[in-house]
Design a protein around this motif. Sequence first.
Motif, mmCIF file in Angstrom:
data_model
loop_
_atom_site.group_PDB
_atom_site.id
_atom_site.type_symbol
_atom_site.label_atom_id
_atom_site.label_comp_id
_atom_site.label_asym_id
_atom_site.label_seq_id
_atom_site.Cartn_x
_atom_site.Cartn_y
_atom_site.Cartn_z
ATOM 1 N N GLU A 376 0.715 -1.045 -0.370
ATOM 2 C CA GLU A 376 0.323 0.069 -0.026
ATOM 3 C C GLU A 376 1.053 1.514 0.523
ATOM 4 O OE1 GLU A 376 -2.561 0.277 3.367
ATOM 5 O OE2 GLU A 376 -2.644 1.742 2.928
ATOM 6 N N GLU A 377 1.971 1.001 0.875
ATOM 7 C CA GLU A 377 2.729 2.058 0.817
ATOM 8 C C GLU A 377 3.270 2.532 -0.237
ATOM 9 O OE1 GLU A 377 3.288 2.751 5.479
ATOM 10 O OE2 GLU A 377 4.880 0.979 5.138
ATOM 11 N N MET A 378 4.244 1.770 -0.607
ATOM 12 C CA MET A 378 4.833 1.938 -2.044
ATOM 13 C C MET A 378 3.717 2.024 -3.058
ATOM 14 S SD MET A 378 7.608 0.978 -1.965
ATOM 15 C CE MET A 378 8.284 0.166 -3.896
ATOM 16 N N ASN A 379 2.651 1.731 -3.389
ATOM 17 C CA ASN A 379 1.601 2.639 -4.171
ATOM 18 C C ASN A 379 1.020 3.413 -4.249
ATOM 19 O OD1 ASN A 379 1.988 -0.207 -5.518
ATOM 20 N ND2 ASN A 379 0.400 -0.610 -4.613
ATOM 21 N N PRO A 381 0.144 7.217 -4.167
ATOM 22 C CA PRO A 381 0.506 8.320 -4.457
ATOM 23 C C PRO A 381 1.177 9.324 -4.566
ATOM 24 C CG PRO A 381 -2.019 9.468 -4.493
ATOM 25 C CD PRO A 381 -1.569 7.684 -3.391
ATOM 26 N N VAL A 382 2.420 9.915 -5.227
ATOM 27 C CA VAL A 382 2.726 11.188 -4.303
ATOM 28 C C VAL A 382 2.155 12.881 -4.273
ATOM 29 C CG1 VAL A 382 4.715 13.420 -4.771
ATOM 30 C CG2 VAL A 382 5.076 10.244 -5.525
ATOM 31 N N THR A 383 1.442 12.934 -2.928
ATOM 32 C CA THR A 383 0.837 14.502 -2.533
ATOM 33 C C THR A 383 1.694 15.407 -2.127
ATOM 34 O OG1 THR A 383 0.374 12.938 0.192
ATOM 35 C CG2 THR A 383 -0.982 13.087 -1.910
ATOM 36 N N LYS A 384 3.102 15.453 -1.679
ATOM 37 C CA LYS A 384 3.998 16.422 -1.136
ATOM 38 C C LYS A 384 5.466 16.506 -1.840
ATOM 39 C CE LYS A 384 1.900 17.826 2.920
ATOM 40 N NZ LYS A 384 1.024 16.549 3.424
ATOM 41 N N ASN A 385 5.146 17.815 -2.516
ATOM 42 C CA ASN A 385 6.878 17.422 -3.767
ATOM 43 C C ASN A 385 7.736 18.980 -3.075
ATOM 44 O OD1 ASN A 385 7.056 15.863 -6.434
ATOM 45 N ND2 ASN A 385 4.624 16.952 -6.171
ATOM 46 N N VAL A 471 14.350 11.556 -4.374
ATOM 47 C CA VAL A 471 13.994 10.781 -3.535
ATOM 48 C C VAL A 471 12.534 10.170 -2.938
ATOM 49 C CG1 VAL A 471 14.606 9.459 -1.010
ATOM 50 C CG2 VAL A 471 16.202 10.064 -2.327
ATOM 51 N N LYS A 472 12.179 9.123 -2.567
ATOM 52 C CA LYS A 472 10.345 9.299 -2.389
ATOM 53 C C LYS A 472 10.411 8.886 -0.922
ATOM 54 C CE LYS A 472 8.136 8.310 -6.568
ATOM 55 N NZ LYS A 472 6.824 7.616 -7.128
ATOM 56 N N VAL A 473 10.062 9.458 -0.409
ATOM 57 C CA VAL A 473 9.778 9.190 1.359
ATOM 58 C C VAL A 473 8.529 9.054 1.858
ATOM 59 C CG1 VAL A 473 10.702 9.906 3.645
ATOM 60 C CG2 VAL A 473 12.062 10.072 1.302
#
Length: 504
Positions: A376-379, A381-385, A471-473
């Motif tokens: 779930e975490e892997m999938n 969406p990016v919500t903050k850039n 980097v995605k966190v």
Amino acid sequence: MTLGLLALITALILAACSDDKETTPNDGANTGEESHENMDMHKEGSDSMEGMDGHMSHDEVVSLNDSTGENELKIPPVLEDESAKDEEIAYTVRAQKGETEIFDGIQTKTLGYNGAFLGPVLHLEKGDTVKIKLINELEEDTTFHWHGLEVPGDADGGPHATIKPGEEDIVEFKVTQEASTLWFHPHPEGSTSEQVYNGLAGLIYIEDENSKSLDLPNEYGQNDIPLVFQDKTFDDKHQLNYDAAMNEDGTIGETLLINGTLNPMLSVKKEKVRFRLLNGSNARNFTFKLNTGDSFEQIATDGGFLNEPVTLKEITLTPSERAEIIIDFSKLDIDDDLALINDEDGSILLPLQVSEQGGEDSNIPEKMNDFTITEEEMNLPVTKNVEFFGMMDKVTINGKKFDKDRIDFTQEQGVTEVWEFYNKPDDMGGMIHPIHIHGTQFKILSRNGEEPLENEQGWKDSFSLEPDETVKVAVQFKSKGVYMLHCHILEHEDNGMMSQVKVE
Ligand code: C2O
Ligand code: CU
Ligand code: CU
């Protein structure tokens, strides 16, 4: 010279020579031999010229002097729990001024917590509710920030939590997170770098059921050794002159102190020894390595144990990152001159003397934690850039400088969001920014779309962000409040490379 004027002159010079950087006479003033010239110029007040060259790339940094190994490594004291005497307050932490004999027979003016220089180790236990009395005995504002602790915003000690000179406060929080090595330091707006540089920093150890049952080396100061790495510049009177040493892109010194010890060495037994490494420097990156090339095991990241030990030959820590490693001295060839070195410049950090004496028979368990990144975490969406850009005093996050009165991001308590960090290069290439978020331990999901290395698959509160890297966190806050997000090059932080996250 006032800061404003300095900035203006720097900007004018930058504008005037932005395309012929290579040919400016000062280029490379931060490399080894020219560094003295560089420092002297500082003293003559030509900071604006120096400013152009302060922009460091990885290989432009002044080298550290080798440790001669003439002084036994100092081990910070453990702060006494007073709650036996006084049920209310567990600890008292005072920020104070003092003098320290760093060089033989010479007193250097320093700052410290409950002592003249640096601080004690605070031992916390998961599940405890602690009350800490905070006393500011400095002549300037300060705050007490618990780096890596998952506490409510009002207990976090960020720039809003100013304590005036001579005043005190009490902070109370519950320790909800797992065993880890954290640290504490001041966070007053605009002067964090100077206060840390002058000596305000201490360690926090959290223990829990798991850490106590793992049978890891845990005799403090014997086979469980804290190592706080900091680089400084001392002037010709052996004083820390922050204004003279200061670099807008991160203050770098040629003199290494470990736990405040100049030219440190450490004697160990032929046993497994656990080292808790903290890069406590303002800006310098360290790549720790044994001079023999022997490997070691990393057992913990910033915020807890790795699931399994990771075998490494070297480990890089950018400012504020921690790692726990175990070196098995019973397996090393002790006829060799052994030392921990910094692979960034080849300098000797800590000569190690291994006695013939055998020691404890501790273990490195196969399984230490159950850190997972869910599907779930892997999938998500990016919500903050979040974009880091700029250099010197022009550092920004998403094009903005820190404003105490502006909230930059909001997030709901207990909800996981994926943040995407990007380090936007400039026409000079850019530099690594060590990124830190207060009040949370997060998970690194990917670096440039790739799975993070094994030793970053654990709880983190700080990570390196290379130029042009994404980097995605996955970030979740357990508590509410306003938290800082910033570059941990302390001069970048003070120059405004900091944003605020409000968790509601
Ligand atoms: Cu080490 Cu804002 O913190
Ligand atoms: Cu922090
Ligand atoms: Cu930075």
